[in-house]
Design an enzyme around this catalytic site. Structure first.
Site, PDB file in Angstrom:
ATOM      1  CB  THR A   7      86.489  32.198 -44.662  1.00  0.00           C
ATOM      2  OG1 THR A   7      85.392  31.843 -43.814  1.00  0.00           O
ATOM      3  CG2 THR A   7      86.025  32.285 -46.100  1.00  0.00           C
ATOM      4  CG  HIS A  66      78.278  36.688 -43.830  1.00  0.00           C
ATOM      5  ND1 HIS A  66      79.145  37.753 -43.874  1.00  0.00           N
ATOM      6  CD2 HIS A  66      78.440  36.029 -45.003  1.00  0.00           C
ATOM      7  CE1 HIS A  66      79.807  37.727 -45.025  1.00  0.00           C
ATOM      8  NE2 HIS A  66      79.390  36.702 -45.725  1.00  0.00           N
ATOM      9  N   GLY A  70      78.580  19.643 -45.317  1.00  0.00           N
ATOM     10  CA  GLY A  70      78.253  20.997 -44.859  1.00  0.00           C
ATOM     11  C   GLY A  70      77.317  21.717 -45.815  1.00  0.00           C
ATOM     12  N   GLY A 112      86.103  36.721 -44.240  1.00  0.00           N
ATOM     13  CA  GLY A 112      87.334  36.716 -45.029  1.00  0.00           C
ATOM     14  C   GLY A 112      87.225  37.683 -46.191  1.00  0.00           C
ATOM     15  CB  THR A 113      84.356  38.532 -48.371  1.00  0.00           C
ATOM     16  OG1 THR A 113      84.221  37.177 -48.760  1.00  0.00           O
ATOM     17  CG2 THR A 113      84.041  39.453 -49.525  1.00  0.00           C
ATOM     18  CE  LYS A 141      81.666  34.787 -42.605  1.00  0.00           C
ATOM     19  NZ  LYS A 141      82.346  33.607 -43.171  1.00  0.00           N
ATOM     20  CG  ASN A 183      83.214  36.195 -52.162  1.00  0.00           C
ATOM     21  OD1 ASN A 183      82.827  35.733 -53.232  1.00  0.00           O
ATOM     22  ND2 ASN A 183      82.430  36.867 -51.353  1.00  0.00           N
ATOM     23  N   GLY A 239      84.499  18.637 -46.498  1.00  0.00           N
ATOM     24  CA  GLY A 239      83.385  19.364 -45.877  1.00  0.00           C
ATOM     25  C   GLY A 239      82.099  19.052 -46.630  1.00  0.00           C
TER      26      GLY A 239
END
Ligand code: NAD
Length: 265
Positions: A98, A153, A12, A163-164, A157, A122, A9
């Site tokens: 995530t 966020h 990104g 996920g956190t 996203k 995270n 990635g």
């Protein structure tokens, strides 16, 4: 010899900062900067893409034959093949992507029999401290305290809730005998939406360029306790991921978390 690092990635938002800060750390040799087969920047120097000097590593879709550790911040669709690649090459894996499904998590668990794997929704140090205390706070306050998690966020996203936020909820559930994920109520709405005891409310805000904000609210009649964490920049996750990779590369096969890296277990 410095450990050979593969960054997946790499083109990104996170990947570019991982390239830049891994080079800055001088702790690794960058073995490869990987992105998807049809990425328009394939062939360009990964350092230049990351806004630093050229590092003579082109963005590529081909994995190197040898590597010691992979840092993956890509997409859940890519996770399976990245895990398999690490098994085939006996490389450690920091899995920061995530939105992973249970199938991916099971796959990571199986992989951990052969290689060191660290899964972290995270990678920030502060958030991992929050992970370690949130269950204790919930258990101490007791069942009369309603628990709501709000996360903010950026507009790009893909997954929601974060996920956190899910990790926070699952830690609370484990510490308070709630059934997870059955206890979650996501984005309450409608005419019959009265709060049910024992649930954990989850609310995902998506706006602008917010890096990451999580708030866990414990509220009873008369008072509210709030634990919150604000990430000011993506670099906080990147520095944590690099710290994790440095730690993981010397470990035996097994499934690890940031709690292990930070000695919070
Ligand atoms: P992004 O969309 O900017 O970057 C993802 C990159 O992965 C892109 O360059 C994309 O082309 C690439 N990619 C997609 N499929 C691929 C494949 N098959 N092989 C190789 N590369 C592929 O997203 P981002 O903001 O950089 O976030 C990446 C991931 O990291 C997301 O899952 C995000 O939620 C997660 N993240 C985790 C943490 C953490 O602390 N663990 C922090 C921030 C972001």
């Amino acid at each position: 010899m410095k450990p050979q690092l593969v960054i997946t990635g790499a083109a990104g938002r996170m990947g570019r900062r991982i390239v830049a800060l891994a080079v800055e750390s001088q702790d690794f040799t960058i073995a490869a900067a990987i992105d998807r087969k049809d990425h328009p920047d394939l062939g360009k120097d990964a350092g230049l893409l990351a806004g630093i000097e050229a590092i003579n590593v082109p963005l590529s879709a081909t994995f190197p034959k040898e590597a010691d550790v992979m840092i993956d911040f890509s997409s859940p669709e890519a996770a399976e093949s990245h895990i398999q690649h690490c098994i085939d090459n006996q490389s450690a894996l920091v899995l920061g992507t995530t939105g992973l499904s249970q199938v991916h998590l099971d796959r990571a668990q199986v992989a951990a029999r052969a290689i060191p794997v660290l899964v972290a929704a995270n990678t920030s140090v502060g958030m991992n401290l929050l992970f370690s205390i949130v269950g204790k706070v919930a258990a101490s306050l007791g069942e009369d305290y309603d628990i709501e998690i709000v996360e903010h966020h950026h507009r790009f996203k893909k997954d929601a809730p974060s996920g956190t936020a899910l990790t926070l909820a699952s830690n609370i559930a484990a510490a308070t005998s709630r059934k997870y994920p059955e206890c979650l109520v996501q984005g309450r709405s409608g005419k019959d939406a009265v709060r049910q005891a024992g649930t954990i409310g989850m609310h995902a805000v998506r706006a602008g360029d917010i890096v990451g904000y999580h708030e866990v609210m414990f509220s009873a009649l008369g008072e509210t306790v709030t634990l919150s964490h604000t990430a000011h920049s993506r670099d906080v996750f990147v520095r944590g991921a690099i710290r994790a990779a440095r730690w993981l590369v010397a470990k035996e096969p097994g499934l690890y978390s940031m709690q292990d890296v930070l000695g919070l277990k």
